[in-house]
Design a protein around this motif. Structure first.
Motif, short mmCIF file in Angstrom:
data_model
loop_
_atom_site.label_atom_id
_atom_site.label_comp_id
_atom_site.label_asym_id
_atom_site.label_seq_id
_atom_site.Cartn_x
_atom_site.Cartn_y
_atom_site.Cartn_z
N GLY A 1 0.81 -1.43 0.02
CA GLY A 1 -0.09 -0.07 0.11
C GLY A 1 0.87 1.41 0.09
O GLY A 1 2.01 1.08 0.33
N ALA A 2 -0.02 2.51 -0.25
CA ALA A 2 0.92 3.82 -0.25
C ALA A 2 1.43 4.19 1.00
O ALA A 2 2.24 4.76 1.18
CB ALA A 2 -0.07 4.70 -0.90
N GLY A 3 0.77 3.76 2.09
CA GLY A 3 1.43 3.78 3.43
C GLY A 3 2.36 3.20 3.78
O GLY A 3 3.34 3.85 4.52
N ALA A 4 2.65 2.18 3.27
CA ALA A 4 4.05 1.30 3.49
C ALA A 4 5.20 1.97 2.62
O ALA A 4 6.18 2.19 3.23
CB ALA A 4 4.03 -0.06 3.08
N VAL A 5 4.78 2.57 1.57
CA VAL A 5 5.74 3.26 0.84
C VAL A 5 6.12 4.47 1.47
O VAL A 5 7.18 4.96 1.70
CB VAL A 5 5.18 3.66 -0.70
N ALA A 6 4.96 5.15 1.88
CA ALA A 6 5.17 6.58 2.43
C ALA A 6 6.09 6.51 3.70
O ALA A 6 6.86 7.15 4.12
CB ALA A 6 3.74 7.09 3.02
N ALA A 7 6.02 5.43 4.43
CA ALA A 7 6.72 5.07 5.81
C ALA A 7 8.11 4.71 5.37
O ALA A 7 9.23 5.31 5.97
CB ALA A 7 6.16 3.84 6.65
N GLY A 8 8.29 4.06 4.25
CA GLY A 8 9.78 3.82 3.70
C GLY A 8 10.55 5.20 3.24
O GLY A 8 11.65 5.46 3.65
N VAL A 9 9.74 5.88 2.59
CA VAL A 9 10.16 7.32 2.09
C VAL A 9 10.55 8.20 3.15
O VAL A 9 11.59 8.92 3.56
CB VAL A 9 9.18 8.19 1.09
N TYR A 10 9.70 8.06 4.62
CA TYR A 10 9.91 8.88 5.61
C TYR A 10 11.06 8.38 6.57
O TYR A 10 11.88 9.18 6.81
CB TYR A 10 8.62 9.11 6.57
N PHE A 11 11.01 6.98 6.81
CA PHE A 11 11.89 6.35 7.77
C PHE A 11 13.15 5.98 7.24
O PHE A 11 14.19 5.83 7.76
CB PHE A 11 10.99 5.23 8.29
N GLY A 12 13.31 5.98 5.90
CA GLY A 12 14.60 5.74 5.22
C GLY A 12 15.65 6.63 5.56
O GLY A 12 16.54 6.35 5.88
N PRO A 13 15.48 7.95 4.98
CA PRO A 13 16.43 8.94 5.23
C PRO A 13 16.54 9.02 6.79
O PRO A 13 17.54 9.67 7.30
CB PRO A 13 15.94 10.48 4.72
N LEU A 14 15.57 9.05 7.57
CA LEU A 14 15.69 9.12 9.21
C LEU A 14 16.71 8.13 9.51
O LEU A 14 17.36 8.48 10.44
CB LEU A 14 14.23 8.98 9.75
N LEU A 15 16.46 6.88 9.02
CA LEU A 15 17.42 5.68 9.55
C LEU A 15 18.90 6.06 9.23
O LEU A 15 19.74 5.73 9.81
CB LEU A 15 16.97 4.46 8.90
N VAL A 16 18.91 6.54 8.05
CA VAL A 16 20.43 6.91 7.46
C VAL A 16 20.95 7.88 8.48
O VAL A 16 22.12 8.01 8.71
CB VAL A 16 20.26 7.43 6.09
N GLY A 17 20.06 8.93 8.89
CA GLY A 17 20.60 10.11 9.60
C GLY A 17 21.06 9.48 11.00
O GLY A 17 22.12 9.90 11.56
N VAL A 18 20.26 8.71 11.54
CA VAL A 18 20.57 8.02 13.02
C VAL A 18 21.76 7.38 12.89
O VAL A 18 22.59 7.25 13.89
CB VAL A 18 19.09 7.18 13.34
#
Length: 126
Positions: free
Chosen positions: A60-77
């Protein structure tokens, strides 16, 4: 002034047996089974490519949106954690150097003689 196109009536959208929706005027002549979509992805940024592949695979689009949001966040952390570990390693190195220097300069004559004995023994072996 141009007017907007007429909206498509709801009856013109048909749900196929595989669960996909199409317009009634675009129905295949004989719907045989699941449709194979051969999708080309050209020159898209990596995050968009992942989005397109994920949406094409059925998540779903929610899973994609979560990946788009948390992907860069994870890289930053992870980058922040790596920087902290590098700083702590540097701090340990400096503290070790300081302890070594103090011990070396405050050492007693017995310690100096022991260090000389070890140095002589290493020269004989080497």
């Amino acid at each position: 002034m141009q007017s907007l196109p007429e909206p498509v009536p709801a009856a013109a959208v048909v749900r196929l047996p595989n669960g996909t929706h199409v317009y009634a005027d675009q129905l295949p002549a004989a719907f045989q089974g699941p449709q194979v979509v051969h999708q080309h992805i050209h020159q898209a940024p990596p995050d968009r490519t992942v989005q397109r592949i994920a949406l094409g695979s059925g998540v779903g689009a929610g899973a994609v949106a979560a990946g788009v949001y948390f992907g860069p966040l994870l890289v930053g952390v992870l980058s922040a954690i790596a920087a902290n570990i590098a700083f702590l390693a540097f701090l340990a190195l400096m503290l070790g150097w300081g302890v070594h220097t103090v011990v070396k300069s405050v050492g007693s004559p017995e310690g100096t003689q022991a260090a000389n004995n070890v140095r002589k023994a290493r020269r004989r072996r080497g």
